[in-house]
Design an enzyme around this catalytic site. Structure first.
Site, PDB file in Angstrom:
ATOM      1  N   ASP A 185      14.214   2.745  11.948  1.00 22.49           N
ATOM      2  CA  ASP A 185      13.448   1.712  12.641  1.00 22.49           C
ATOM      3  C   ASP A 185      12.312   2.347  13.431  1.00 22.49           C
ATOM      4  OD1 ASP A 185      12.475  -0.461  13.966  1.00 22.49           O
ATOM      5  OD2 ASP A 185      14.346  -0.955  15.014  1.00 22.49           O
ATOM      6  N   SER A 202      -5.380   2.270   8.722  1.00 21.09           N
ATOM      7  CA  SER A 202      -5.865   1.417   9.800  1.00 21.09           C
ATOM      8  C   SER A 202      -6.102   0.007   9.253  1.00 21.09           C
ATOM      9  CB  SER A 202      -7.143   2.035  10.385  1.00 21.09           C
ATOM     10  OG  SER A 202      -7.706   1.195  11.358  1.00 21.09           O
ATOM     11  N   SER A 203      -7.157  -0.639   9.680  1.00 20.24           N
ATOM     12  CA  SER A 203      -7.494  -1.980   9.205  1.00 20.24           C
ATOM     13  C   SER A 203      -8.925  -2.314   9.586  1.00 20.24           C
ATOM     14  CB  SER A 203      -6.563  -3.029   9.814  1.00 20.24           C
ATOM     15  OG  SER A 203      -7.028  -4.344   9.535  1.00 20.24           O
ATOM     16  N   TYR A 248      -3.174  -6.788  17.469  1.00 19.03           N
ATOM     17  CA  TYR A 248      -3.189  -6.073  16.187  1.00 19.03           C
ATOM     18  C   TYR A 248      -4.432  -5.202  16.051  1.00 19.03           C
ATOM     19  CZ  TYR A 248      -3.305  -5.178  11.174  1.00 19.03           C
ATOM     20  OH  TYR A 248      -3.377  -4.566   9.939  1.00 19.03           O
ATOM     21  N   LYS A 271      -4.842  -0.961  15.814  1.00 21.24           N
ATOM     22  CA  LYS A 271      -5.487  -0.223  14.730  1.00 21.24           C
ATOM     23  C   LYS A 271      -6.690   0.571  15.244  1.00 21.24           C
ATOM     24  CE  LYS A 271      -2.756  -1.291  11.358  1.00 21.24           C
ATOM     25  NZ  LYS A 271      -1.945  -0.244  10.696  1.00 21.24           N
ATOM     26  N   ILE A 290       0.827  -1.202   0.000  1.00 22.90           N
ATOM     27  CA  ILE A 290       0.000   0.000   0.000  1.00 22.90           C
ATOM     28  C   ILE A 290       0.865   1.258   0.000  1.00 22.90           C
ATOM     29  CG2 ILE A 290      -1.706   1.324   1.314  1.00 22.90           C
ATOM     30  CD1 ILE A 290      -2.770  -1.393   2.367  1.00 22.90           C
TER      31      ILE A 290
END
EC number: 1.1.1.-
Length: 304
Positions: free
Chosen positions: A68, A163-164, A177, A181, A19
């Site tokens: 990083d 986001s997700s 996870y 998000k 993405i």
């Protein structure tokens, strides 16, 4: 192609592939200068190739910086300084134009799939929580904070957080996870208020995307995901040529996996998600802020 971002400067994190790379391509194609961030040595050649591609193809200024994001307090100032160096390369201080970041895309992220007291991986521990939240939550927070003083003063700035759909669904095994998000989406709304005089701040909520992260999730997760993708109206797939063109050299693999292991419901492509990110960077999106905009084929709608 029109170049509405001509002369602007964008920062895209995690842009060596997927993405992030697709977003960088769209922004550069529309005239934006772009700073690409990446983390691992294994991404160096990919990133170098992308920098060369965008610079030569679109005549914009593109540079990369390796840092990083798991060490966000160190990474954020490095990224801002790299952006300043890029800006000065085409707009030197002697010209009188003040350093400005017009677009910030907080895209970099890591996944985590582990149940509470997971029978295979063991209990979720502090190290796993810290690993994910450092990159998915703390890094966007500290980078946005570092960029904030350099945003435009006329509300023309654009910040987009990736986001997700996991933040909405509550997938099994994604306490860490999905939580990270969800935190990013909440911060989006807070920043939309705090930075209102400088920028709009929105979040894009992608569903499954064809690429490394979704492939690594594997058949167990794909089966777990099936009821959600079955109800997503745009995910139906039956070998459409335009879809296979997007898959490029992986068209045969894509077709086989979607038909045989994904129940004929396809994931999105990075460029489709990047299109939504791009939309939120336009001047025309200036009345939209604090929003979560879905780029998941209707997947989130299907669970409302």
């Amino acid at each position: 192609m029109a170049r509405p971002y001509e002369g602007k400067l964008a920062i895209v994190t995690g842009a060596s592939r997927g993405i992030g790379a697709a977003v960088a391509r769209r922004l550069a194609a529309k005239g934006s200068n772009v700073l690409i961030t990446f983390t691992s040595d294994s991404s160096r050649d990919l990133t170098r190739g992308l920098v060369e591609e965008l610079s030569s193809k679109h005549g914009v200024h593109v540079q990369s910086v390796q840092t990083d994001l798991a060490k966000a307090s160190t990474a954020a100032p490095i990224i801002v300084e790299a952006a300043r160096t890029l800006f000065d390369s085409y707009s030197p201080p002697s010209g009188g134009k003040k350093f400005q970041v017009d677009i910030l895309i907080n895209n970099a992220g890591v996944s985590s799939n582990q149940f509470l007291n997971d029978p295979e991986k063991g209990a979720i521990d502090e190290a796993e929580f810290t690993r994910v939240y450092a990159i998915n939550v703390l890094a966007p927070l500290l980078l946005t904070q570092a960029v904030a003083p350099h945003l435009p003063a006329d509300r023309s700035g654009r910040i987009v957080n990736v986001s997700s759909v996991s933040a909405s669904i509550g997938y099994l095994g994604q306490s860490v996870y999905a939580g990270s998000k969800g935190a990013l989406e909440v911060m989006t709304r807070t920043w939309a208020r705090e930075l209102a005089e400088r920028a709009t701040v929105n979040s894009v909520n992608p569903g499954p995307a064809w690429g490394d992260m979704y492939a690594e999730a594997g058949p167990t997760f794909w089966r777990r995901n099936q009821p959600y993708v079955d109800a997503a109206p745009l995910m139906a797939y039956d070998g459409e040529e335009d879809v296979l063109r997007r898959a490029g050299g992986e068209a045969d693999k894509f077709d086989r996996l979607v038909r045989e292991q994904m129940g004929g419901r396809r994931p999105g492509f990075a460029d489709e998600i990047a299109g939504t990110v791009d939309m939120l960077c336009t001047e025309e999106s200036g009345w939209t802020t604090g929003s979560v905009v879905c780029a998941n084929g209707g997947m989130r709608m299907s669970i409302a």
